[in-house]
Design a protein around this motif. Structure first.
Motif, PDB file in Angstrom:
ATOM      1  N   ILE A   1       0.814  -1.327   0.078  1.00  0.00           N
ATOM      2  CA  ILE A   1      -0.097   0.009   0.064  1.00  0.00           C
ATOM      3  C   ILE A   1       0.914   1.201   0.047  1.00  0.00           C
ATOM      4  N   SER A   2       0.660   1.939  -1.112  1.00  0.00           N
ATOM      5  CA  SER A   2       1.761   2.895  -1.280  1.00  0.00           C
ATOM      6  C   SER A   2       1.209   4.597  -1.002  1.00  0.00           C
ATOM      7  N   ARG A   3       1.764   5.208  -0.741  1.00  0.00           N
ATOM      8  CA  ARG A   3       1.338   6.697  -0.364  1.00  0.00           C
ATOM      9  C   ARG A   3       1.515   7.618  -1.698  1.00  0.00           C
ATOM     10  N   PHE A   4       0.604   8.242  -2.010  1.00  0.00           N
ATOM     11  CA  PHE A   4       0.579   9.207  -3.249  1.00  0.00           C
ATOM     12  C   PHE A   4       1.138  10.519  -2.926  1.00  0.00           C
ATOM     13  N   PHE A   5       2.039  11.072  -3.828  1.00  0.00           N
ATOM     14  CA  PHE A   5       2.531  12.471  -3.788  1.00  0.00           C
ATOM     15  C   PHE A   5       2.062  13.071  -5.284  1.00  0.00           C
ATOM     16  N   PRO A   6       1.754  14.576  -5.018  1.00  0.00           N
ATOM     17  CA  PRO A   6       1.333  15.097  -5.994  1.00  0.00           C
ATOM     18  C   PRO A   6       2.401  15.398  -7.185  1.00  0.00           C
ATOM     19  N   ARG A   7       2.112  14.911  -8.385  1.00  0.00           N
ATOM     20  CA  ARG A   7       2.797  15.050  -9.573  1.00  0.00           C
ATOM     21  C   ARG A   7       2.093  15.192 -10.874  1.00  0.00           C
ATOM     22  N   TYR A   8       3.075  15.281 -12.039  1.00  0.00           N
ATOM     23  CA  TYR A   8       2.535  15.388 -13.247  1.00  0.00           C
ATOM     24  C   TYR A   8       1.091  16.087 -13.510  1.00  0.00           C
ATOM     25  N   ARG A   9       0.078  15.515 -13.710  1.00  0.00           N
ATOM     26  CA  ARG A   9      -1.314  16.277 -13.801  1.00  0.00           C
ATOM     27  C   ARG A   9      -2.065  15.948 -12.763  1.00  0.00           C
TER      28      ARG A   9
ATOM     29  N   ARG B   1      -1.973 -11.573   5.139  1.00  0.00           N
ATOM     30  CA  ARG B   1      -1.001 -11.954   6.196  1.00  0.00           C
ATOM     31  C   ARG B   1       0.274 -10.820   5.815  1.00  0.00           C
ATOM     32  N   TYR B   2       0.303 -10.571   4.737  1.00  0.00           N
ATOM     33  CA  TYR B   2       1.542  -9.851   4.280  1.00  0.00           C
ATOM     34  C   TYR B   2       1.181  -8.358   3.725  1.00  0.00           C
ATOM     35  N   VAL B   3       1.092  -7.165   4.393  1.00  0.00           N
ATOM     36  CA  VAL B   3       1.028  -5.918   4.024  1.00  0.00           C
ATOM     37  C   VAL B   3       1.989  -4.999   4.432  1.00  0.00           C
ATOM     38  N   HIS B   4       2.561  -4.399   3.243  1.00  0.00           N
ATOM     39  CA  HIS B   4       3.662  -3.344   3.497  1.00  0.00           C
ATOM     40  C   HIS B   4       3.255  -2.202   3.073  1.00  0.00           C
ATOM     41  N   MET B   5       3.859  -1.123   3.898  1.00  0.00           N
ATOM     42  CA  MET B   5       3.449   0.382   3.145  1.00  0.00           C
ATOM     43  C   MET B   5       4.779   0.809   2.631  1.00  0.00           C
ATOM     44  N   GLY B   6       4.174   1.721   1.434  1.00  0.00           N
ATOM     45  CA  GLY B   6       5.421   2.139   0.719  1.00  0.00           C
ATOM     46  C   GLY B   6       5.395   3.755   0.689  1.00  0.00           C
ATOM     47  N   ASN B   7       6.683   4.564   0.614  1.00  0.00           N
ATOM     48  CA  ASN B   7       6.702   5.862   0.451  1.00  0.00           C
ATOM     49  C   ASN B   7       6.377   6.659   1.789  1.00  0.00           C
ATOM     50  N   CYS B   8       6.364   6.012   2.960  1.00  0.00           N
ATOM     51  CA  CYS B   8       5.856   6.524   4.240  1.00  0.00           C
ATOM     52  C   CYS B   8       7.159   6.791   4.842  1.00  0.00           C
TER      53      CYS B   8
ATOM     54  N   THR C   1      -1.774  17.482  -9.384  1.00  0.00           N
ATOM     55  CA  THR C   1      -1.167  18.305  -8.331  1.00  0.00           C
ATOM     56  C   THR C   1      -2.458  19.313  -7.361  1.00  0.00           C
ATOM     57  N   ASP C   2      -3.708  18.770  -7.564  1.00  0.00           N
ATOM     58  CA  ASP C   2      -4.979  19.415  -7.131  1.00  0.00           C
ATOM     59  C   ASP C   2      -4.957  18.736  -5.581  1.00  0.00           C
ATOM     60  N   ARG C   3      -4.418  17.935  -5.148  1.00  0.00           N
ATOM     61  CA  ARG C   3      -4.566  17.644  -3.825  1.00  0.00           C
ATOM     62  C   ARG C   3      -3.036  17.146  -3.113  1.00  0.00           C
ATOM     63  N   LYS C   4      -3.069  16.947  -1.669  1.00  0.00           N
ATOM     64  CA  LYS C   4      -1.906  16.827  -1.110  1.00  0.00           C
ATOM     65  C   LYS C   4      -1.561  15.332  -1.063  1.00  0.00           C
ATOM     66  N   ALA C   5      -0.238  15.255  -0.660  1.00  0.00           N
ATOM     67  CA  ALA C   5       0.098  13.646  -0.375  1.00  0.00           C
ATOM     68  C   ALA C   5      -0.748  13.028   0.436  1.00  0.00           C
ATOM     69  N   THR C   6      -0.938  11.437   0.478  1.00  0.00           N
ATOM     70  CA  THR C   6      -1.588  10.875   1.177  1.00  0.00           C
ATOM     71  C   THR C   6      -1.190  11.084   2.653  1.00  0.00           C
ATOM     72  N   ASP C   7      -1.990  11.231   3.650  1.00  0.00           N
ATOM     73  CA  ASP C   7      -1.680  11.239   5.020  1.00  0.00           C
ATOM     74  C   ASP C   7      -1.277  10.043   5.477  1.00  0.00           C
ATOM     75  N   VAL C   8       0.113  10.031   6.036  1.00  0.00           N
ATOM     76  CA  VAL C   8       0.617   8.786   6.416  1.00  0.00           C
ATOM     77  C   VAL C   8       0.042   8.166   7.368  1.00  0.00           C
ATOM     78  N   ARG C   9      -0.987   8.677   8.433  1.00  0.00           N
ATOM     79  CA  ARG C   9      -1.744   8.072   9.457  1.00  0.00           C
ATOM     80  C   ARG C   9      -2.760   7.155   8.614  1.00  0.00           C
ATOM     81  N   LEU C  10      -3.352   7.831   7.308  1.00  0.00           N
ATOM     82  CA  LEU C  10      -4.067   7.063   6.773  1.00  0.00           C
ATOM     83  C   LEU C  10      -3.715   5.681   5.953  1.00  0.00           C
TER      84      LEU C  10
END
Ligand code: SF4
Length: 285
Positions: free
Chosen positions: A246-254, A278-285, A256-265
């Motif tokens: 499960i990866s965190r979004f960052f605003p880029r390319y087209r 069983r195996y859930v990994h977090m990315g870009n946090c 840019t109208d919203r913020k990066a995903t809240d890490v707590r979310l």
């Protein structure tokens, strides 16, 4: 006119025209890849960066990218190589034949390389290069990894699967609205692709959490519940053993109208996914 059967778009192409991916063309009535052996990116990466956390952890893998993609994700971090602007890509490529790429992969064995990953752009828009290179790589005892959006037709998967050892496939969300309206993709085809791929090789899945698009606990419950129900799964495992990133979004390319995903979310959604997996990994946090 000729029809490309590689992905859900089934582009009908007049002579000399390229399809929506910018990477396949009608030449003399035959659909051919435009950038066979043209690499835009080449790097020796940790296998965890693909991301594959449960496949030869601690190893390196020679990662190659070309040009083109059949989706239109507005947040694409590789848009320079994935999306053609006005029919043209903005980056140069180097010619690297299948033989040359395998040679390079063998050379990097001394630095922990285990094989080749086809990644960065959507590799299946030039699946012929993946197939030819992966066959040679297997003959040399190297492994082959595909990092894909999974929106290719099943005959393409069938042709590749004998020489592919592992995949990371995007499952970008669980609504047709998001797949169709935002990504310009096809959720049903992605699910068919994943359903078949998990039976045939090691598969890990990735969901990028985009605020306002696919970020509810209910949707994550649906995603993880569907994954958990997949069977039979390669290696005698169950759907619950399929790793989800499960990866965190960052605003880029087209987008840019919203913020990066809240890490707590991201943490909360990972907890939700763990109700089923069983195996859930977090990315870009
Ligand atoms: S792979 Fe490219 S040309 Fe073929 S159907 Fe998909 S978008 Fe069209």
């Amino acid at each position: 006119m000729a029809t490309c059967e590689v992905c859900f778009r089934r582009c009908v192409l007049p002579e000399g025209k390229t399809g929506a991916c910018g990477a396949r063309i009608n030449r003399g009535g035959w659909i051919e890849p435009v950038y066979y052996g043209q690499l835009s990116s080449l790097a020796l990466d940790p296998v965890e960066k693909k991301p594959l956390m449960h496949y030869h952890p601690g190893s390196m893998i020679l990662s190659a990218g070309s040009l083109g993609c059949n989706l239109r994700c507005p947040f694409c971090q590789n848009h320079e190589i994935a999306q053609a602007e006005a029919g043209k890509f903005s980056v140069q490529t180097d010619e690297v034949t299948p033989e040359k790429l395998v040679e390079l992969a063998e050379y990097y064995r001394k630095r922990g390389n285990i094989g080749i990953a086809f990644t960065y752009n959507e590799p299946l828009v030039c699946y012929e290069y993946v197939r030819d290179t992966a066959k040679l790589a297997h003959q040399k005892g190297l492994v082959c990894v595909l990092v894909t959006n999974g929106t290719a037709a099943l005959p393409v998967l069938e042709e590749l699967i004998p020489c592919i050892d592992a995949m990371n496939i995007d499952l970008k969300g669980f609504t047709d609205r998001y797949y169709c309206d935002v990504l310009k993709g096809d959720r049903a085809m992605t699910m068919d692709f994943i359903r078949e791929a998990v039976r045939r090789c090691h598969v890990e899945l990735t969901t990028l959490i985009v605020p306002g698009e696919n970020d509810t606990r209910d949707e994550m419950r649906e995603i993880s519940g569907w994954i958990a129900g997949l069977q039979p799964v390669y290696g005698g495992k169950t759907g619950r053993d399929i790793p989800l990133h499960i990866s965190r979004f960052f605003p880029r390319y087209r987008m840019t109208d919203r913020k990066a995903t809240d890490v707590r979310l991201v943490y909360e959604l990972a907890e939700t996914a763990r109700e089923n997996l069983r195996y859930v990994h977090m990315g870009n946090c």
